[in-house]
Design a protein around this motif. Structure first.
Motif, short mmCIF file in Angstrom:
data_model
loop_
_atom_site.label_atom_id
_atom_site.label_comp_id
_atom_site.label_asym_id
_atom_site.label_seq_id
_atom_site.Cartn_x
_atom_site.Cartn_y
_atom_site.Cartn_z
N PHE A 69 14.11 37.82 24.60
CA PHE A 69 14.07 37.36 25.99
C PHE A 69 13.91 38.53 26.97
CE2 PHE A 69 16.05 34.06 23.54
CZ PHE A 69 15.52 32.90 24.06
N ASP A 70 13.79 39.76 26.43
CA ASP A 70 13.48 40.90 27.30
C ASP A 70 12.57 41.87 26.55
OD1 ASP A 70 15.05 42.86 25.83
OD2 ASP A 70 16.82 41.90 26.67
N ARG A 96 4.67 34.17 23.53
CA ARG A 96 5.54 33.23 24.23
C ARG A 96 5.21 31.77 23.88
NH1 ARG A 96 5.32 30.25 28.62
NH2 ARG A 96 7.32 29.83 29.65
N HIS A 109 11.94 31.10 29.36
CA HIS A 109 11.85 32.53 29.68
C HIS A 109 11.73 33.41 28.42
CE1 HIS A 109 15.96 31.42 28.94
NE2 HIS A 109 16.36 32.67 28.95
N ILE A 110 11.50 32.78 27.27
CA ILE A 110 11.32 33.56 26.03
C ILE A 110 10.05 34.42 26.15
CG2 ILE A 110 10.01 31.74 24.82
CD1 ILE A 110 11.64 32.55 22.29
N ALA A 261 19.97 31.26 25.88
CA ALA A 261 18.72 31.22 25.10
C ALA A 261 18.10 29.83 25.06
CB ALA A 261 19.00 31.70 23.67
#
Ligand code: GLY
Length: 347
Positions: A69-70, A96, A109-110, A261
């Motif tokens: 996720f970042d 993504r 937001h993955i 998540a």
């Protein structure tokens, strides 16, 4: 078999049944190889247990997921994928959109994900029930629950097992008491392995079947589905002695990580919380094989990989009992941490 509580209700019951040595990031190559061998044994092991018990045990090995996720985590997954490919481990990096197609429950937001193929999970509670039934059909006599259990030995060798049921003579006794292996009464100090409890807290949500398809690692937690839809969220790793309480702080932390998540999990009912004690060892390797006391063996200390390592441990112990050859067990010998024991050799 002598069991203090209900058979299969210790760490075997508390875990999530993940069969995923790479996602566990095991640095120790010798232990990793043991895990790989055991994973390869799993399909035949489960088939044998299912046939002997008549209890169906599903074994989804269609990959485990690690989600990013970042950017930092994504870079780490890219580097890890390279390492896996160099080791000939099948894996796939997903962007993504591919990540969301593979696991739609994960948050929008993955950034990407890694699927490691050929790994997965087994329903450890069901496997435990099936294994118990399979053992009984094969003639194993199960004494449970047994409260006053002790191993009896003289200076050289094991004599048998004593309990409120009386004394049972035995030429071989396997101490497989998990996190309690060092506490079993009657084990001489020189045969006591330094196993300590590492607490793991978990919880389960009632989700629709198929909500999550694969065991998935997200920052701060892992999420493991069950065919009936239950979704397990784990786990803490705490040095808390033999404390098996579930704490608000741990549940809060696990839910926080899971919901960050996969925010849609927030609507589901929490159906269960529990804690279990993993058997930890000073060097992270299990203790499998003979002690300084003839006939007294150990099969414990599997820490986070007890379910995964069950088939190979059983094979190693059975083969030692049949042949007396401890060579294949050398790296996991209980003697490696007992002072003075290295001088004593076993056939
Ligand atoms: N195998 C994962 C754990 O022990 O939490």
């Amino acid at each position: 078999m002598y069991e203090r509580g209900e058979p299969g209700h210790g760490a075997s019951w508390a875990g999530a049944g993940m069969l995923a040595p790479y996602a566990e990031r095991i640095d120790d190559e010798v232990l990793l190889e043991l895990c790989r061998v055991s994973l390869a044994l799993y399909p035949a092991f489960v088939q044998c247990v299912v046939e002997a018990s008549g209890v169906n045990v599903e074994l989804p090995l269609d990959g485990v997921v690690e989600a990013a996720f970042d950017v930092q985590r994504l870079d780490a997954l890219v580097a890890f994928a390279r390492e896996l490919i160099a080791r000939n481990v099948a894996c796939k990096l997903l962007d993504r959109n591919e990540s969301l197609l593979a696991e739609p429950a994960l948050g929008k937001h993955i950034l990407g994900a890694l699927i490691i193929e050929g790994q997965g999970y087994v329903d450890n509670r069901r496997l435990g029930r099936a294994l118990l039934a399979a053992c009984r059909t094969r003639g194993v006599v199960v004494h449970a629950p047994v409260r006053e259990l002790a191993i009896e030995c003289d200076e050289r060798r094991v004599l048998g097992v004593r309990s409120e049921l009386g004394f049972a003579p035995a030429s071989v006794v396997v101490n497989a008491a998990g996190a309690w292996a060092a506490q079993v009464p009657g084990v001489p100090p020189e045969a006591r392995v330094p196993v300590t409890p590492v607490k793991g807290q978990m919880l389960a949500l009632a989700a629709p079947a198929g909500f999550l398809r694969r065991a998935t690692w997200v920052p701060g937690a892992y999420l493991v589905p069950r065919p009936d839809g239950r979704l397990l969220i784990g786990a803490t790793a705490e040095d808390a002695g033999f404390d098996e309480r579930v704490t608000a702080e741990a549940v809060h932390r696990l839910l926080d990580a899971a919901l960050a998540a996969a925010p849609s999990l927030g609507a589901f009912t929490v159906t269960e919380t529990w804690a279990g004690l993993r058997p930890g060892t000073p060097d992270g390797r299990p203790f499998i094989g003979p002690t300084v006391i003839d006939g007294l063996l150990c099969a414990t200390g599997h820490y986070r990989n007890g379910i995964l390592l069950a088939p190979v441990t059983a094979d190693l112990i059975a083969s030692f009992v049949e042949t007396g050859d401890a060579t294949p067990l050398r790296a996991f010998s209980p003697l490696r941490m007992v002072e003075g024991a290295s001088r004593i050799t076993h056939a």
